[in-house]
Design an enzyme around this catalytic site. Structure first.
Site, PDB file in Angstrom:
ATOM      1  CB  CYS A  84      23.276 -28.162  10.653  1.00  0.00           C
ATOM      2  SG  CYS A  84      23.527 -27.257  12.407  1.00  0.00           S
TER       3      CYS A  84
ATOM      4  CB  CYS B 242      -0.723  -0.017   1.334  1.00  0.00           C
ATOM      5  SG  CYS B 242      -2.048   1.614   1.295  1.00  0.00           S
TER       6      CYS B 242
END
Lengths: 534, 673
Positions: free
Chosen positions: B464, B188
């Site tokens: 990981c 916007c």
């Protein structure tokens, strides 16, 4: 070629964004003399040539050996047997057309005596892989001709870097966190009038939502001071009460506080009122420097510093001149512009006052009042908060026992996180003493490692004694390492030290950012670095 | 430990030299860092190098990417770099891949071929991707980045012992939350209520440029401006205003007429329409429409006959400024100049580059594109009373340009090689994360390079998570029920497991499921693993296993194995890696000190707090809600500290934490319109 004028701008686009067109201009008019042509020298030069330095001259008398091919990307087998200075100069020039290049086939240590005036032609001298005893003489010559000297060395897995010049002044030190000086704690009359002209109770909601936070804080400060014997909030409790007071000023809609972003900004920027920026200690030391007592030989920097000092003692009433720019604030455009103009006008008035002092000072020392241009004065004033001076003692002073005993190295040896790098500093000086007596560096001949280690330890003891320290603090394995590497100039070290050297040279040439203020030791074995200021 | 086996002592040994000669290393990226790295690698004795880079050489590379010359502009970076390096080290084997490291041909097996992977990348997505592949392949990764005078090198590895257990591990690239540098703006704000120059630049580049010259099928938000939200009541009779067709050039429309029509449309009519949304302007200043003739000034309908290319000798489609004789990249153009450049650049596109229209992508190195964006952004800024910017500044903001110089890249290239040597020397415990500072900042700890020991793995890291396991099992003969009971529940001690794969397999247990879901899950139990939905759980599949009650999460990577020796493996499966304790809240036991081998966590030599935090653009520039933001391309951050935001990737392999962490960033919610 039609596109020539634009091409350099495009090529240098990424670095122009660091040091600007004026920084690039300084670089493009700087010529460097580089002593030595090993990989530390050529890596530094590669970076400078790519960046667009005006020109360079390489001084060296060695012939390209097979071992050079492994360490220097510029050399090819066709260069074998040729002058190394000639070979690297030719190939460096190919990296950037328009960079003027030349070479002198002479040993760097000879040039210092045979042709010292040579150095006066350059804006900077870079000495690579040179011994202490030669560097001391070079330092003397460079200071005589007023040329900054940078020393870089890659010795096995140890790197050394140090500049030597009487002083280096910086206007654009570009600190990481620039402080805004809004003077909210101490507004000048026009700023106070602007704040007074607003009646927070009388304005409509839209205007209320668009009063810039600086003015809200000013009004808050005034109200608070009138109720607290002219003192701004002093402690956490008072500061909280101050903020509470601001919150109570917010408009409400149907019993809830209205969403007023400008008030949120006032609360989150209240620290700018509570703790206004003081004069940074580095700037203070510039102002207190003896050099601000100017005479006919003073540089423009010191005349400007002296004028600044007069301003602070006089019109400034203890403050630096106003910088004049203001941060973004929620506001109507009109009100923001009005506020901006108020700051600009004050900044202009301050600048005019400083300029008056500059002219008076110039007159007093018999110089033309216009000899420091208006733009220079403005630039100086904009950066009044960022002024820096770095001074370097001479190499001779550094190694003289009376100074060395001052204890920088001794203290570093005793400090856990610097001990190893201080040891390396001592060892680097010790290998030069070894070389002076043996005619070669330790370990340079295979098979004599143990004998060399013993001799080096003896030299090390004398260097340590000069520094008021004991060599016992130097770990044995580092001594052995120093011998094992046999003074090798490894490419990886050349890349790192050449990179740092070029970076420092650019700082000196552009007078932007603050150069390393002492001896830098880079220890690739432990991946650490230290700076010692002797 | 004898002195001779210590890191510094082996640095110059012949054994290490030999290892460096033989080690196969991968350089990802042949740009600023890549050039330095390649050179330093071969000169340090590396002889088996492979290089991946998808880019071609640009003029703005030449101030630092020293392996390239002017005549190479336009050629493949990887190719030219390799050729240049071969010249000064003919015996080095250098293989080149011109391509994107994210292509499927660079898979786990590809990464497993290397002793070390060395990154010289310029964007986070590729960094994350390489990180995950290195984790999966078990290949140590050395990461790097520079920005102006700042730079850093970090080391990431997970070393396993013979039994496949992790013996020593550092944090991975994604372990530490990193300050996001992805700039997002509420749509916007961009469409209707810009407040800052960057909002206008984003509008010009992302909306207008894309709409006029980009692919028509890639919808931009320009037209929905009035269609959506509060625009509804303002639309009334505006059916054709808002259709994309307004930006289509009419069949008989001249370039000149078209350019002027676009000007009127976006700087006058659109502003008038936005003005009609009165609620927007209750709390804001109203924008002012620009009238073309007034803007051009002095009543002259400039460029009435302006021929493309113009009298200044520029080729058509090259540069509007050149055609107009407007110079000065560092000064702010007058509004009239902006209008002229705007019109001329549109004409140059239409007439000078007809084939590009409908295909163009903004390129910061393209003069014409930058001129158009500068002019359009400044005209819009004039609409909204926002300060205008020079072309130089606009280019930097639009292109997210990172400062770059040779020196820092040279230092970083050297530091990478030093770290690579330590890993090859078998001394990973000596690894350091090194940060290059601008200048000696901390007066107490005076240093220009600051090294710290690598961080420990974050047990909650989505990428990981030390709890990533390898499961060796017969996926054709094991049912989901068996997997759950024997592996997930028995071996891993989960109580109410949830299983899913990125490919779409899902299984859930626990409370809160309705009868249909329970039945659906139950139906999956007897099915063999490789026959499950989403392509099955088979060789190479990664299964995300979670127990929400335990707050436990683990990934299991499947390896198919058919022939089992019952004597040796009575369970008919083998779970590799360090099996975490499922009873604790997190799996932090799975640190570097697993059963095998002594703890090798290195002592921290630098206890200082002098760590550089990259000063990136303020993240408070406006973070909106999920569906109300405009994401401009990531600032290509060479620096990992500042770089990686940890939002989940498109491949979804970042888990819950990624999403959470993304929300933690500083946010300043601009009033959504």
């Amino acid at each position: 070629m039609a596109s020539t004028p634009k091409a350099p701008a495009k090529k240098y686009d990424r670095q122009l964004r660091i040091w600007g067109a004026h920084g690039q201009q300084a670089l493009e008019t700087a010529r460097a003399c580089v002593l030595g042509s090993g990989c530390t020298a050529t890596e530094a030069l590669k970076n400078l040539v790519l960046g667009g330095i005006a020109g360079f001259t390489v001084v060296d008398n060695v012939i390209v050996q097979p071992s050079d091919l492994g360490a220097n990307f510029l050399l090819e087998s066709a260069s074998l047997g040729k002058s190394r200075a000639a070979a690297v100069t030719e190939l460096l020039a190919e990296l950037n057309e328009g960079v003027a290049s030349s070479y002198i086939e002479e040993a760097p240590s000879n040039v210092i005596d045979s042709n010292p005036a040579l150095f006066s032609e350059f804006q900077l001298v870079l000495a690579t892989q040179m011994r202490e005893q030669d560097l001391i003489r070079l330092d003397e010559v460079c200071r005589k001709y007023n040329v900054p000297l940078l020393i870089a060395r890659s010795y096995g897995l140890v790197g050394y870097l140090r500049a030597s010049l009487p002083e280096h002044t910086v206007i654009e030190s570009k600190p990481d966190n620039a402080l805004e000086d809004l003077r909210l704690h101490n507004p000048w009359p026009q700023l106070q009038e602007l704040a007074d002209s607003i009646d927070l109770d009388a304005i409509d909601d839209v205007t209320h939502r668009h009063i810039p936070y600086a003015l809200i804080l000013l009004k808050g400060a005034q109200k608070w001071c009138s109720e607290h014997s002219s003192k701004l909030p002093q402690n956490a409790k008072e500061k909280a009460a101050f903020k509470q007071m601001l919150k109570s000023w917010q408009r409400s809609a149907e019993g809830f506080p209205a969403d007023e972003e400008n008030f949120d900004e006032a609360l989150s920027n209240a620290h700018k009122l509570f703790s206004p920026p003081s004069i940074p200690s580095e700037v203070r030391s510039v102002l207190e420097d003896d050099a601000t007592s100017v005479g006919p030989h003073s540089t423009d920097f010191w005349i400007l510093a002296a004028a600044l000092k007069r301003f602070i003692d006089g019109e400034g009433q203890g403050s630096l001149p106003l910088e004049g720019s203001i941060p973004d604030m929620t506001s109507t455009t009109d009100m923001y512009l009005q506020l901006q103009r108020t700051y600009w006008r004050k900044a202009e008035a301050d600048a005019a006052a400083v300029e008056g002092h500059v002219q008076a000072l110039l007159t007093s020392i018999g110089r033309d009042v216009q000899s420091i241009p208006h733009s220079t004065i403005l630039h100086f004033m904009k950066n009044a908060r960022n002024l820096r001076v770095v001074r370097y003692c001479t190499l001779e002073e550094e190694v003289a026992p009376e100074r060395a005993k001052r204890g920088v190295i001794r203290q570093a040896l005793a400090a856990e996180d610097q001990s190893v790098n201080a040891s390396l500093y001592i060892l680097l000086r010790a290998v030069d003493r070894f070389q002076a007596t043996c005619g070669r560096f330790p370990g340079a001949l295979t098979g004599e490692l143990e004998e060399d280690t013993a001799v080096l330890k003896a030299r090390m003891a004398s260097v340590a004694a000069d520094c008021g320290a004991s060599a016992a603090q130097v770990p044995d394995d580092y001594v052995e390492e120093m011998v094992r590497c046999g003074a090798a100039e490894l490419h990886v070290m050349g890349a790192i030290m050449g990179g740092i050297a070029a970076q420092e040279i650019i700082k000196f040439v552009t007078h932007q950012f603050v150069p390393v203020p002492g001896v830098l030791i880079y220890n690739a074995m432990a991946s650490t670095s230290s700076v010692f200021v002797p | 430990m004898t002195v001779s086996s210590r890191w510094p002592s082996v640095a110059t040994s012949s054994q290490l030299k030999e290892k460096m000669q033989r080690a196969k290393v991968l350089c990802v990226g042949a740009g600023g860092i890549g050039c330095e790295l390649l050179k330093t690698l071969v000169l340090s004795g590396f002889e088996d190098i492979e290089v991946i880079d998808m880019d071609t050489i640009e003029t703005s590379n030449l101030n630092r990417q020293f392996l390239f010359r002017k005549h190479h502009v336009g050629q493949s970076k990887a190719q030219v770099a390799a050729e240049a390096v071969r010249v000064f080290r003919p015996n080095a084997q250098i293989s080149v891949y011109q391509g994107n490291v994210k292509e499927s041909r660079f898979d786990k097996a590809f990464f497993q071929r290397f002793a070390i992977v060395l990154n010289g990348l310029d964007n986070v997505e590729a960094r994350r991707h390489v990180n995950r592949l290195c984790l999966s392949a078990g290949t140590p990764l050395i990461e790097s980045g520079t920005e102006g005078y700042l730079g850093q090198v970090t080391v990431h590895y997970r070393l396993k012992n013979g039994a496949g257990e992790i013996q020593d591990a550092t944090e991975c690239f994604e372990c530490a939350p990193k300050q996001s540098r992805t700039k997002t703006y509420p749509v916007c704000t961009i469409r209707n209520t810009p407040e800052k120059p960057i909002h206008c630049i984003v509008w010009a580049k992302e909306l207008l440029f894309a709409r006029l010259f980009g692919r028509p099928d890639v919808a931009t938000d320009l037209d929905e401006a009035a269609a959506g939200e509060e625009g509804a009541e303002a639309n009334g009779d505006t059916g054709d205003h808002i259709s994309a067709s307004a930006f289509v050039r009419g069949p008989d429309e001249t370039a000149d007429t078209y350019a002027k029509r676009i000007f009127c449309r976006v700087f006058e009519e659109d502003i008038n329409r936005v003005l009609s949304m009165e609620d927007l302007w209750e709390t804001r200043e109203k924008p002012k429409p620009l009238h073309l003739a007034d803007t051009l000034g002095d009543g002259q309908p400039a460029l009435q006959n302006g021929s493309v290319g113009g009298e200044h000798g520029a080729a058509a489609g090259e540069s509007a400024c050149k055609a107009l004789g407007i110079s000065g990249a560092h000064r702010v153009w007058s509004l009239a100049e902006c209008a002229k450049v705007f019109l001329e650049s549109i004409k140059q596109y239409l007439e000078g580059r007809p084939t590009e229209v409908g295909e163009a992508v903004f390129d910061k190195e393209d003069d014409l594109a930058v001129e158009f964006v500068t002019a359009a952004a400044n005209l819009r800024a004039a609409n909204y009373g926002i300060p205008q910017q020079s072309l130089f500044i606009t280019k930097g903001m639009a292109g997210n340009i990172i400062h770059a110089i040779a020196t820092t890249n040279a230092i970083v290239g050297g530091l990478i090689v030093v770290e690579a040597m330590k890993i090859l020397a078998g001394k990973p415990e000596c690894s350091k994360a090194t940060f290059i500072l601008k200048h000696v900042t901390n007066p107490k700890a005076k240093r220009l390079l600051n090294a710290i020991s690598p961080g420990e793995p974050n047990p909650n890291c989505a990428a990981c998570g030390t709890a990533r396991l390898e499961l060796l099992i017969d996926t054709a003969k094991t049912s989901l029920e068996d997997l759950l009971s024997k592996v997930v529940k028995k071996k891993l001690s989960l109580v109410e497991p949830t299983l899913r794969t990125d490919e779409g397999f899902e299984y859930e247990e626990g409370e809160g499921l309705d009868d249909d879901e329970v039945a659906g899950n139950k139906a999956k139990l007897p099915i063999m693993l490789d026959q499950q939905s989403g392509g099955g759980l088979k060789h190479g599949t990664v299964l995300h296993v979670e127990d929400q009650v335990q707050e436990f999460k683990v990934q299991i990577e499947f390896s198919h194995k058919e022939d089992w020796d019952e004597e040796q493996d009575p369970e008919f499966f083998k779970l590799g890696g360090s099996v975490p304790q499922a009873t604790s809240k997190s799996a932090d036991e799975a640190g570097p000190s697993s059963a095998a081998g002594p703890s090798t966590a290195p002592a921290d030599e630098d206890d200082d707090d002098d760590i550089v935090i990259m000063d990136g653009p303020s993240a408070a520039d406006g973070v909106g809600t999920d569906d109300d933001v405009m994401i401009v391309d990531e600032v290509k951050p060479p620096t990992m500290l500042a770089a990686a935001d940890i939002a989940p990737d498109a491949n979804g392999s970042a888990g819950k934490r990624g999403a959470d962490a993304d929300l933690e960033g500083p946010r300043k919610r601009r009033k959504a319109s």
